[in-house]
Design a protein around this motif. Structure first.
Motif, mmCIF file in Angstrom:
data_model
loop_
_atom_site.group_PDB
_atom_site.id
_atom_site.type_symbol
_atom_site.label_atom_id
_atom_site.label_comp_id
_atom_site.label_asym_id
_atom_site.label_seq_id
_atom_site.Cartn_x
_atom_site.Cartn_y
_atom_site.Cartn_z
ATOM 1 N N MET A 16 7.836 -7.284 8.726
ATOM 2 C CA MET A 16 6.833 -7.823 7.812
ATOM 3 C C MET A 16 6.709 -7.066 6.495
ATOM 4 S SD MET A 16 3.808 -8.741 10.558
ATOM 5 C CE MET A 16 2.906 -9.751 9.381
ATOM 6 N N VAL A 17 7.084 -5.808 6.469
ATOM 7 C CA VAL A 17 6.863 -5.002 5.270
ATOM 8 C C VAL A 17 7.782 -5.426 4.130
ATOM 9 C CG1 VAL A 17 8.511 -3.159 5.852
ATOM 10 C CG2 VAL A 17 6.493 -2.645 4.448
ATOM 11 N N THR A 18 7.256 -5.376 2.913
ATOM 12 C CA THR A 18 8.046 -5.656 1.711
ATOM 13 C C THR A 18 7.714 -4.601 0.656
ATOM 14 O OG1 THR A 18 6.352 -7.058 0.681
ATOM 15 C CG2 THR A 18 7.940 -8.139 2.155
ATOM 16 N N PRO A 19 8.600 -4.392 -0.318
ATOM 17 C CA PRO A 19 8.268 -3.470 -1.409
ATOM 18 C C PRO A 19 6.992 -3.890 -2.140
ATOM 19 C CG PRO A 19 10.624 -3.905 -1.401
ATOM 20 C CD PRO A 19 10.011 -4.834 -0.400
ATOM 21 N N GLN A 20 6.790 -5.189 -2.296
ATOM 22 C CA GLN A 20 5.610 -5.668 -3.015
ATOM 23 C C GLN A 20 4.322 -5.315 -2.274
ATOM 24 O OE1 GLN A 20 5.477 -7.328 -6.108
ATOM 25 N NE2 GLN A 20 3.277 -6.922 -5.883
ATOM 26 N N SER A 21 4.317 -5.480 -0.942
ATOM 27 C CA SER A 21 3.095 -5.175 -0.185
ATOM 28 C C SER A 21 2.784 -3.683 -0.231
ATOM 29 C CB SER A 21 3.234 -5.653 1.266
ATOM 30 O OG SER A 21 4.278 -4.960 1.942
ATOM 31 N N LEU A 22 3.808 -2.836 -0.182
ATOM 32 C CA LEU A 22 3.586 -1.383 -0.285
ATOM 33 C C LEU A 22 3.100 -1.017 -1.680
ATOM 34 C CD1 LEU A 22 6.682 -0.066 1.697
ATOM 35 C CD2 LEU A 22 4.295 -0.008 2.433
ATOM 36 N N PHE A 23 3.668 -1.640 -2.685
ATOM 37 C CA PHE A 23 3.229 -1.398 -4.067
ATOM 38 C C PHE A 23 1.747 -1.742 -4.227
ATOM 39 C CE2 PHE A 23 2.305 -3.624 -8.094
ATOM 40 C CZ PHE A 23 2.405 -2.564 -8.979
ATOM 41 N N THR A 24 1.336 -2.858 -3.665
ATOM 42 C CA THR A 24 -0.057 -3.285 -3.801
ATOM 43 C C THR A 24 -1.003 -2.352 -3.067
ATOM 44 O OG1 THR A 24 0.661 -5.586 -3.977
ATOM 45 C CG2 THR A 24 -1.654 -5.204 -3.423
ATOM 46 N N LEU A 25 -0.660 -1.969 -1.836
ATOM 47 C CA LEU A 25 -1.546 -1.111 -1.050
ATOM 48 C C LEU A 25 -1.627 0.290 -1.650
ATOM 49 C CD1 LEU A 25 -3.332 -0.549 1.382
ATOM 50 C CD2 LEU A 25 -1.266 -0.095 2.723
ATOM 51 N N PHE A 26 -0.487 0.912 -1.932
ATOM 52 C CA PHE A 26 -0.510 2.276 -2.465
ATOM 53 C C PHE A 26 -1.009 2.284 -3.903
ATOM 54 C CE2 PHE A 26 1.736 2.971 1.363
ATOM 55 C CZ PHE A 26 1.656 4.325 1.654
#
Length: 547
Positions: A360-370
């Motif tokens: 499920m993880v994507t670079p975009q989701s990590l960018f948004t959360l962090f």
């Protein structure tokens, strides 16, 4: 902060309500309950000239002497204190009039608060504070302990009052709560601060009710009492990370692992546990020999005097210096000419995030959360280990902040681990090489929250919580306004249950509470910058409030 109390004023005020006690001199205030002729009165209503005695009002009823003293410590030596607890007031005498003027000027720009309650600070009409030690014993004992530590000496004293206060320590274990935690507070930072008062044996850190807490065990109860008297109410960093200290009911801590969450300094051979990197043998030996070798990263730790004594982090400076806006009071501190934390924490700013849900993880989701805790520049999901990723933040401070708030959180059904990486930067794939979209460069992204100096985002950095703050909600436009039902449906479709909702700021902002923190994290990743139409992109962040 999401709300500001408006009925607070700082500095000189016409019509002072300064309460005093009659004394033989019109320029001194004396506390002596044995003389019935010395009674409370309201001073003549006049504008008070500068004085090294300050009058503090609207204090919380449960305020401690240490918390009042902590208001003055950043500006110089505090030489006396008189508490009027029945009236929620206090007098504070500083060593020099210059220090008092600096303090009043500073709190003109920065709202003074004690236990999150705004207080009123003004010059007293009195030039000197005289107190009868028999009536003011506890306050004087606390002042002695704090002053001794501030001067770089030992808090020990031959004074019988201080000895009696210290003798009532019920346990060697302290319970520590960090309020207003805008910067990460690590186990090593706590060890460095508290070891001034004696041998720190064990520390356990944890999060409870969205607050960072710790249990810290000294070798002797008297050391715990000294630390509590001197540090309770003080800030670790500039205008934030306030220490709330009390005794624990425990008398001994059982530490099973030596890692970034817990440590037993008497047993360096303990395993790391829970996937933590094992303690380096050389470092373990250093712990055993001298725990003071554990230093706070450069630019991130509290300020210490040359003598080793703990000082409040608002250290005075002649020049302004570079201001890191990650502090909530940075702008006001700059106006007062204070030095605050530098922008370099001594680490590269690259984080290693592991135990991700690789489906499920994507670079975009990590960018948004962090991106809630700093401006993420690049994100790389590792090609051969897709449950791990490297995230490059703008600087080391932002990396520390993100690690502090996100390590141990649940994302996509898995508890993620966030640590500092040995890498200095995240490398982009070579030109022409297809890495399946696992690496993204967000350097020029318009979605960075902290690019604009002085942005309100700097003041609204909170740990992940079930309550989300929504802003930029379309309202008052030609098209149909977004309703509560619209937003409830939108966030329910993100996966989860909306438990509560409340509009404010004329329906342009809202609080929305999911059933769990994990659901709120998922909703934030999915819906931050969501296009609501009419060029309105929804802004989502974590809130400290509940509905």
């Amino acid at each position: 902060m999401e709300s500001i109390v408006s009925d607070v004023a700082v500095g000189m005020k016409r019509g002072s309500d300064d309460l005093s006690l009659y004394s033989t001199s019109p320029n001194s205030v004396t506390a002596n309950g044995n003389d019935s002729s010395k009674k409370l009165r309201v001073e003549d209503r006049m504008e008070s000239p500068p004085s090294r005695v300050l009058h503090i009002r609207k204090l919380p009823s449960e305020v401690s002497e240490t918390e009042v003293i902590a208001l003055g410590l950043p500006f110089g030596k505090v030489t006396n204190i008189l508490m009027l607890k029945g009236k929620n007031q206090a007098f504070l005498e500083l060593g020099t009039e210059e220090a008092a003027v600096t303090m009043v000027n500073y709190y003109t720009a920065v709202m003074p608060q004690v236990r999150n309650v705004p207080v009123f600070i003004q010059f007293s009409n009195h030039k000197e504070l005289k107190t009868d030690s028999t009536l003011n014993q506890r306050a004087q004992a606390v002042l002695q302990a704090v002053s001794a530590v501030q001067d770089g000496g030992s808090p020990n004293s031959d004074n019988s009052t201080l000895d009696s206060v210290l003798a009532h320590a019920p346990s060697p274990v302290l319970r520590i709560i960090i309020d207003n935690m805008f910067y990460p507070v690590t186990l090593d930072v706590l060890q460095q601060i508290f070891s001034k008062f004696g041998t720190v044996m064990k520390i356990i850190t944890f999060t409870k009710n969205n607050q960072f807490q710790a249990l810290l065990q000294f070798s002797e109860p008297v050391n715990a009492q000294q630390a509590r008297l001197s540090l309770d109410g003080q800030n670790i960093y500039n205008s934030c990370c306030t220490l709330r200290i009390d005794f624990s009911k425990l008398v001994n801590l059982n530490v099973k692992y030596n890692n970034d969450k817990s440590r037993d300094y008497t047993r360096p051979e303990l395993p790391a546990g829970d996937g933590q990197p094992a303690l380096d043998p050389a470092m373990a030996a250093a712990y055993n020999k001298d725990s003071s070798l554990l230093g706070t990263p450069s630019g991130m730790g509290p300020h210490y005097s040359n003598g080793g004594g703990f000082q409040s982090s608002l250290s005075l400076s002649q020049g302004g210096g570079a201001i890191n806006p990650m502090s909530a009071a940075a702008a006001a501190a700059a106006a007062a000419g204070r030095m605050v934390l530098s922008g370099n924490s001594g680490c590269s700013g690259v984080l290693l995030v592991s135990n991700l849900n690789e489906e499920m993880v994507t670079p975009q989701s990590l960018f948004t959360l962090f991106g809630v805790y700093g401006d993420a520049q690049r994100v790389k999901i590792l090609y051969n280990k897709k449950d791990s990723a490297l995230i490059q933040m703008s600087d080391g401070n932002q990396a520390q902040l993100a690690m502090s708030h996100l390590n141990g959180q649940k994302m996509h059904g898995k508890i993620i681990r966030v640590t500092l990486s040995k890498h200095q930067a995240v490398q982009l794939p070579r030109e022409g090489l297809d890495d399946q979209g696992l690496t993204k460069d967000f350097t020029n992204s318009p979605l960075h929250r902290f690019k604009k100096p002085g942005s309100k985002n700097f003041q609204n950095i909170f740990p992940p919580s079930a309550t989300l703050h929504l802003s930029n909600v379309p309202f008052g436009l030609d098209r149909e306004d977004v309703t509560e039902e619209d937003l409830r449906l939108l966030f329910s479709n993100a996966g989860g249950i909306v438990k509560a909702f409340k509009f404010f700021q004329g329906h342009k902002m809202a609080l929305l509470q999911m059933s769990t923190v994990e659901e709120a994290i998922q909703a934030l990743m999915d819906l931050h910058n969501y296009d609501m139409g009419s060029n309105h992109h929804l802004k989502v962040s974590f809130s400290k409030s509940t509905i």
